[in-house]
Design a protein around this motif. Sequence first.
Motif, PDB file in Angstrom:
ATOM      1  N   MET A 252       0.824  -1.204   0.000  1.00  0.00           N
ATOM      2  CA  MET A 252       0.000   0.000   0.000  1.00  0.00           C
ATOM      3  C   MET A 252       0.865   1.264   0.000  1.00  0.00           C
ATOM      4  SD  MET A 252      -3.060  -0.892  -0.410  1.00  0.00           S
ATOM      5  CE  MET A 252      -3.889   0.664  -0.121  1.00  0.00           C
ATOM      6  N   GLN A 253       1.953   1.261   0.722  1.00  0.00           N
ATOM      7  CA  GLN A 253       2.836   2.429   0.735  1.00  0.00           C
ATOM      8  C   GLN A 253       3.429   2.672  -0.649  1.00  0.00           C
ATOM      9  OE1 GLN A 253       5.526   1.636   3.977  1.00  0.00           O
ATOM     10  NE2 GLN A 253       4.194   2.650   5.450  1.00  0.00           N
TER      11      GLN A 253
ATOM     12  N   TYR B 121      -8.349   0.964   4.451  1.00  0.00           N
ATOM     13  CA  TYR B 121      -7.064   1.651   4.393  1.00  0.00           C
ATOM     14  C   TYR B 121      -7.294   3.137   4.157  1.00  0.00           C
ATOM     15  CZ  TYR B 121      -2.073   2.181   3.727  1.00  0.00           C
ATOM     16  OH  TYR B 121      -0.766   2.541   3.883  1.00  0.00           O
ATOM     17  N   PRO B 122      -6.755   3.994   5.050  1.00  0.00           N
ATOM     18  CA  PRO B 122      -6.930   5.446   4.874  1.00  0.00           C
ATOM     19  C   PRO B 122      -5.761   6.065   4.092  1.00  0.00           C
ATOM     20  CG  PRO B 122      -5.968   4.991   7.009  1.00  0.00           C
ATOM     21  CD  PRO B 122      -6.180   3.658   6.335  1.00  0.00           C
ATOM     22  N   PHE B 123      -6.068   7.100   3.339  1.00  0.00           N
ATOM     23  CA  PHE B 123      -5.054   7.906   2.667  1.00  0.00           C
ATOM     24  C   PHE B 123      -5.236   9.340   3.148  1.00  0.00           C
ATOM     25  CE2 PHE B 123      -5.661   4.415  -0.290  1.00  0.00           C
ATOM     26  CZ  PHE B 123      -4.349   4.056  -0.596  1.00  0.00           C
ATOM     27  N   ASN B 124      -4.221   9.888   3.776  1.00  0.00           N
ATOM     28  CA  ASN B 124      -4.227  11.295   4.185  1.00  0.00           C
ATOM     29  C   ASN B 124      -3.491  12.075   3.110  1.00  0.00           C
ATOM     30  OD1 ASN B 124      -5.532  10.948   6.740  1.00  0.00           O
ATOM     31  ND2 ASN B 124      -3.650   9.961   7.428  1.00  0.00           N
ATOM     32  N   LEU B 125      -4.212  12.950   2.411  1.00  0.00           N
ATOM     33  CA  LEU B 125      -3.670  13.616   1.241  1.00  0.00           C
ATOM     34  C   LEU B 125      -3.504  15.112   1.480  1.00  0.00           C
ATOM     35  CD1 LEU B 125      -5.910  11.778  -1.329  1.00  0.00           C
ATOM     36  CD2 LEU B 125      -3.509  11.309  -0.817  1.00  0.00           C
ATOM     37  N   LYS B 126      -2.373  15.637   1.020  1.00  0.00           N
ATOM     38  CA  LYS B 126      -2.147  17.082   1.022  1.00  0.00           C
ATOM     39  C   LYS B 126      -1.194  17.394  -0.113  1.00  0.00           C
ATOM     40  CE  LYS B 126       1.414  16.864   4.590  1.00  0.00           C
ATOM     41  NZ  LYS B 126       1.812  17.346   5.890  1.00  0.00           N
ATOM     42  N   ALA B 127      -1.203  18.644  -0.511  1.00  0.00           N
ATOM     43  CA  ALA B 127      -0.379  19.062  -1.647  1.00  0.00           C
ATOM     44  C   ALA B 127       1.092  18.929  -1.289  1.00  0.00           C
ATOM     45  CB  ALA B 127      -0.698  20.488  -2.030  1.00  0.00           C
TER      46      ALA B 127
END
Length: 160
Positions: free
Chosen positions: A70-71, A152-158
């Motif tokens: 996943m990573q 599975y969580p995805f924490n997204l930022k620019a």
Amino acid sequence: MNRSLLMVVVLGSGLAFAQGSPAKKGASAKDTAPEAAAPAQEKKKAEPVRPPPPNVTRLPFTPDSIREVMQYHSRDVQECYEELLAAKGNKVEEGRIMTTFTISPDGFVRNAKVAKSGTTLKDPRLHECVVNVLSGITFPQPPDGREYPIEYPFNLKAIK
């Protein structure tokens, strides 16, 4: 696997070609023509070669190996997010996408979706892109031949 190896070989040989031929024996820095070096400097920097994905045929089916796979693919999910930022003119805030899917007995992803609960980024195109990424992932095969539901969580930022 062969396609990844071919890409690395082609990219690797392209980088060697872009660097030019080695200097002649006994030649000093004064002997090399500066105009020959200028075009190489003007060229756009090549993006780093992405390492190949984890070899799932050699990994055990464990939480750590699932996390490793996943990573690796989280870069693809980040690209989905970056495309959304570009399309919306950076008017998208950072946020979270909670995904659910099932790892089948053969290691393939089934029933990938973005969960409403726990997801703060609500763009349908982003969700579709993330589901497409998840659907293309392969995991180690569970040794007991069962299906395994995953959240599975995805924490997204620019990325700046």
